[in-house]
Write a protein that holds these residues in place. Sequence first.
Motif, PDB file in Angstrom:
ATOM      1  N   THR A 299       0.874  -1.173   0.000  1.00 34.66           N
ATOM      2  CA  THR A 299       0.000   0.000   0.000  1.00 34.66           C
ATOM      3  C   THR A 299       0.907   1.218   0.000  1.00 34.66           C
ATOM      4  O   THR A 299       2.125   1.094  -0.107  1.00 34.66           O
ATOM      5  N   ALA A 300       0.335   2.407   0.159  1.00 32.93           N
ATOM      6  CA  ALA A 300       1.158   3.625   0.180  1.00 32.93           C
ATOM      7  C   ALA A 300       2.092   3.642   1.374  1.00 32.93           C
ATOM      8  O   ALA A 300       3.165   4.230   1.323  1.00 32.93           O
ATOM      9  N   LYS A 301       1.728   2.949   2.454  1.00 27.07           N
ATOM     10  CA  LYS A 301       2.508   3.040   3.684  1.00 27.07           C
ATOM     11  C   LYS A 301       3.208   1.751   4.084  1.00 27.07           C
ATOM     12  O   LYS A 301       4.237   1.776   4.751  1.00 27.07           O
ATOM     13  N   SER A 302       2.648   0.594   3.711  1.00 26.57           N
ATOM     14  CA  SER A 302       3.184  -0.648   4.262  1.00 26.57           C
ATOM     15  C   SER A 302       3.045  -1.808   3.277  1.00 26.57           C
ATOM     16  O   SER A 302       2.155  -1.804   2.416  1.00 26.57           O
ATOM     17  N   PRO A 303       3.913  -2.826   3.409  1.00 28.16           N
ATOM     18  CA  PRO A 303       3.810  -3.998   2.539  1.00 28.16           C
ATOM     19  C   PRO A 303       2.630  -4.881   2.930  1.00 28.16           C
ATOM     20  O   PRO A 303       2.296  -4.987   4.114  1.00 28.16           O
ATOM     21  N   ARG A 304       2.017  -5.511   1.930  1.00 31.16           N
ATOM     22  CA  ARG A 304       0.919  -6.443   2.213  1.00 31.16           C
ATOM     23  C   ARG A 304       1.451  -7.808   2.638  1.00 31.16           C
ATOM     24  O   ARG A 304       0.682  -8.652   3.082  1.00 31.16           O
ATOM     25  N   TRP A 305       2.755  -8.024   2.473  1.00 33.14           N
ATOM     26  CA  TRP A 305       3.346  -9.337   2.753  1.00 33.14           C
ATOM     27  C   TRP A 305       3.983  -9.428   4.140  1.00 33.14           C
ATOM     28  O   TRP A 305       4.624 -10.423   4.464  1.00 33.14           O
ATOM     29  N   ALA A 306       3.804  -8.412   4.954  1.00 31.87           N
ATOM     30  CA  ALA A 306       4.391  -8.430   6.295  1.00 31.87           C
ATOM     31  C   ALA A 306       3.476  -7.707   7.265  1.00 31.87           C
ATOM     32  O   ALA A 306       2.702  -6.828   6.878  1.00 31.87           O
ATOM     33  N   ILE A 307       3.592  -8.091   8.530  1.00 35.71           N
ATOM     34  CA  ILE A 307       2.799  -7.438   9.578  1.00 35.71           C
ATOM     35  C   ILE A 307       3.569  -7.546  10.890  1.00 35.71           C
ATOM     36  O   ILE A 307       4.387  -8.460  11.074  1.00 35.71           O
ATOM     37  N   ALA A 308       3.336  -6.601  11.787  1.00 31.05           N
ATOM     38  CA  ALA A 308       3.983  -6.616  13.103  1.00 31.05           C
ATOM     39  C   ALA A 308       2.939  -6.946  14.160  1.00 31.05           C
ATOM     40  O   ALA A 308       1.986  -6.190  14.361  1.00 31.05           O
ATOM     41  N   TYR A 309       3.113  -8.093  14.801  1.00 32.82           N
ATOM     42  CA  TYR A 309       2.243  -8.434  15.928  1.00 32.82           C
ATOM     43  C   TYR A 309       2.768  -7.707  17.161  1.00 32.82           C
ATOM     44  O   TYR A 309       3.944  -7.835  17.513  1.00 32.82           O
ATOM     45  N   LYS A 310       1.908  -6.904  17.790  1.00 32.78           N
ATOM     46  CA  LYS A 310       2.315  -6.154  18.976  1.00 32.78           C
ATOM     47  C   LYS A 310       1.858  -6.909  20.222  1.00 32.78           C
ATOM     48  O   LYS A 310       0.713  -7.362  20.302  1.00 32.78           O
ATOM     49  N   PHE A 311       2.753  -7.033  21.182  1.00 33.01           N
ATOM     50  CA  PHE A 311       2.413  -7.730  22.426  1.00 33.01           C
ATOM     51  C   PHE A 311       1.254  -7.029  23.134  1.00 33.01           C
ATOM     52  O   PHE A 311       1.110  -5.801  23.028  1.00 33.01           O
ATOM     53  N   PRO A 312       0.416  -7.787  23.841  1.00 35.91           N
ATOM     54  CA  PRO A 312      -0.692  -7.168  24.582  1.00 35.91           C
ATOM     55  C   PRO A 312      -0.174  -6.070  25.497  1.00 35.91           C
ATOM     56  O   PRO A 312       0.876  -6.212  26.135  1.00 35.91           O
ATOM     57  N   ALA A 313      -0.912  -4.969  25.530  1.00 37.25           N
ATOM     58  CA  ALA A 313      -0.476  -3.819  26.311  1.00 37.25           C
ATOM     59  C   ALA A 313      -0.520  -4.119  27.815  1.00 37.25           C
ATOM     60  O   ALA A 313      -1.461  -4.740  28.317  1.00 37.25           O
ATOM     61  N   GLU A 314       0.511  -3.669  28.511  1.00 41.41           N
ATOM     62  CA  GLU A 314       0.553  -3.773  29.966  1.00 41.41           C
ATOM     63  C   GLU A 314      -0.450  -2.793  30.559  1.00 41.41           C
ATOM     64  O   GLU A 314      -0.535  -1.642  30.119  1.00 41.41           O
ATOM     65  N   GLU A 315      -1.231  -3.230  31.527  1.00 36.76           N
ATOM     66  CA  GLU A 315      -2.220  -2.363  32.159  1.00 36.76           C
ATOM     67  C   GLU A 315      -1.838  -2.105  33.616  1.00 36.76           C
ATOM     68  O   GLU A 315      -1.434  -3.017  34.333  1.00 36.76           O
ATOM     69  N   VAL A 316      -1.947  -0.828  34.039  1.00 31.71           N
ATOM     70  CA  VAL A 316      -1.622  -0.452  35.417  1.00 31.71           C
ATOM     71  C   VAL A 316      -2.724   0.453  35.960  1.00 31.71           C
ATOM     72  O   VAL A 316      -3.516   1.011  35.202  1.00 31.71           O
ATOM     73  N   VAL A 317      -2.731   0.612  37.263  1.00 30.99           N
ATOM     74  CA  VAL A 317      -3.736   1.456  37.922  1.00 30.99           C
ATOM     75  C   VAL A 317      -3.059   2.709  38.477  1.00 30.99           C
ATOM     76  O   VAL A 317      -1.976   2.637  39.055  1.00 30.99           O
ATOM     77  N   THR A 318      -3.702   3.853  38.269  1.00 34.45           N
ATOM     78  CA  THR A 318      -3.211   5.109  38.831  1.00 34.45           C
ATOM     79  C   THR A 318      -4.394   6.043  39.063  1.00 34.45           C
ATOM     80  O   THR A 318      -5.543   5.676  38.792  1.00 34.45           O
TER      81      THR A 318
END
Length: 668
Positions: A299-318
Amino acid sequence: MDLQLAEKRVKELHKLLNQYNYEYHVLDQPSIPDSDYDRLLKQLLEIEEQFPELTTADSPTQRVGSEILDMFEKVQHQSQMLSLGNAFNEQDVLDFDRRVRQLAGENVSYVCELKIDGLAVSLRYENGLFNLGATRGDGTTGENITANLRTIRSIPIRLNREVSMEVRGEAFMPKRSFEALNLQKAEKGEEAFANPRNAAAGSLRQLDPRIAASRNLDVFLYSVADIGETGVASHSDALNLLDTLGFKTNKERKKCENIEEVLAYIQKWTEERPNLPYEIDGIVIKVDSLKQQQELGTTAKSPRWAIAYKFPAEEVVTTLTGIELSVGRTGVITPTAILEPVRVAGTTVQRASLHNEDLIREKDIKIGDQVVVKKAGDIIPEVVNVLVDRRTGEEVDFHMPTHCLECNSELVRLDGEVALRCINPKCPAQIREGLIHFVSRTAMNIDGLGEKVISQLFKENLIQDVADIYKLTYEQLIQLERMGEKSATNLLQAIEASKVNSLERLLFGLGIRHVGAKAAKTLAQQFEHIDHLMDADYEQLTAINEIGEKMADSIVSYFGQEEAIALMNELKAVGVNLIYTGPKLVLIENSASIFAGKTVVLTGKLERIKRNDAKEKIESLGGNVAGSVSKKTDIVIAGEEAGSKLTKAQELGIEIWDEERLVEELNL
């Protein structure tokens, strides 16, 4: 020692030191003690001092230059450094696999690699010698940081073969180096780095290479920019080639024959991530076959043949201690949560966007609430939910204002929008934010003219619109807080250099509503000169494939203002380029080309013309080259071994050409 003996010994020392350096920093298998390496390096230094003419660019003594740079020059990448699309859960990965198999066929294997949390870099070699290193920048243009990259011992100065190539990788700071650096900063009473990624990026953007050298950075190489010149047929082969040339690659990579193996790899490293000596923030999944990569395209920004799996976000309380409001360049009022500082995914978070009033109501957020916070994609902090059961009764409801905080104009909510907006075109906040956008990297890209400097200039009434930027003087700049002589001179040079930018950068920088970077380029290619665009009417604009009704209305409205016309005249007067200087397009309405206004898809193997060359020529004749076949496709050009795209084109009754027809139409 005479010159002849010295020359012979220098060659021997080069070979020995490069080998020992490779064993230590790439293989992690040192064959000699550090003291022996230091002794040989000292011997080389002594010979080079006695015979300066024997000091060469690839000498192991030249890892750290003593010359401090004035600024980083801009460099063009040989091919675009695309960013990757993201997957945030198992279903996203399965959807990616489904899309790949639909377009490339069922027989697909993948290569999985750890996604290193660092700074993307590009390294260029000429005849085996490292001669240029750059940051990713905007993907097309980066900054020359060669001197700093030379200090990274795992980057070879000379390859095992005299090849010319550009390779891509990730420079990073190992956890051990990061901890040592922050300990040093604490001892000096300096502010610590938030995370290894920021520390690595900050180190490589130092003008003094000796600072980068002291930070003990490392690198993993992960791709060859122009794979066609190497003769390899797969991504895994390309990584093996990098190994044989002397580059450092990540050995935790794995070739997976199906998506189930990919998911198992993700699960393994989700669990083992904390045990690594460096930070990772996900897994990169790439189609292994280069032929299939080519079929899938980008596409204009990224390849269709690759993807980045992002680890589940860490959640904290504040605790949410307050809500702050800001006015954006389009007048939108954005609420931001002020939080008790808390560590999330490696950085200290004190603020999180709340987007709009509806979200605050939907999540029932009150000032004083205990809230769950995470980073979306490990990057952007957000409030997930409120812990209602922890309320004490002292929490306070939040109400959005009725008038703009900066200009006191009444706020409105436009039809179909959830955001409150200030519609006063002379609102100081909107003007200031517009100026910040204009100088940003994706717009006019003026180095040294960041948010703080723009705010100072605006506050001192030295700039009121973007044309004023080009009227700034040395005497005005030198009066600003923390602006030295060299900084003022460099800033003026950067402002002057931005005058020659192609028209699309200026169009995007103007901040016309609904006109993003891609649309700005389309408009610049079609109209070529700002005067032609200013004269365009609604019908001419909507005739362009990528310009919709809302965008056309916005463009006509913007250039219909007297203020906009006056601004364009001012920009002309100060010498800003108002012409498109990229690859030319033939205007659709005047074009005799068969490609004008048509959407074209290339599939299969082309023998007589490279795919990228074909794409450029088609686009130069007014065509739009897409990566997938749909009902909007006009022509499919099928080379040898064309697969699912050809089948889909036949099913939809789309016009199909062979390569001979393409060559004929292009007059090759």
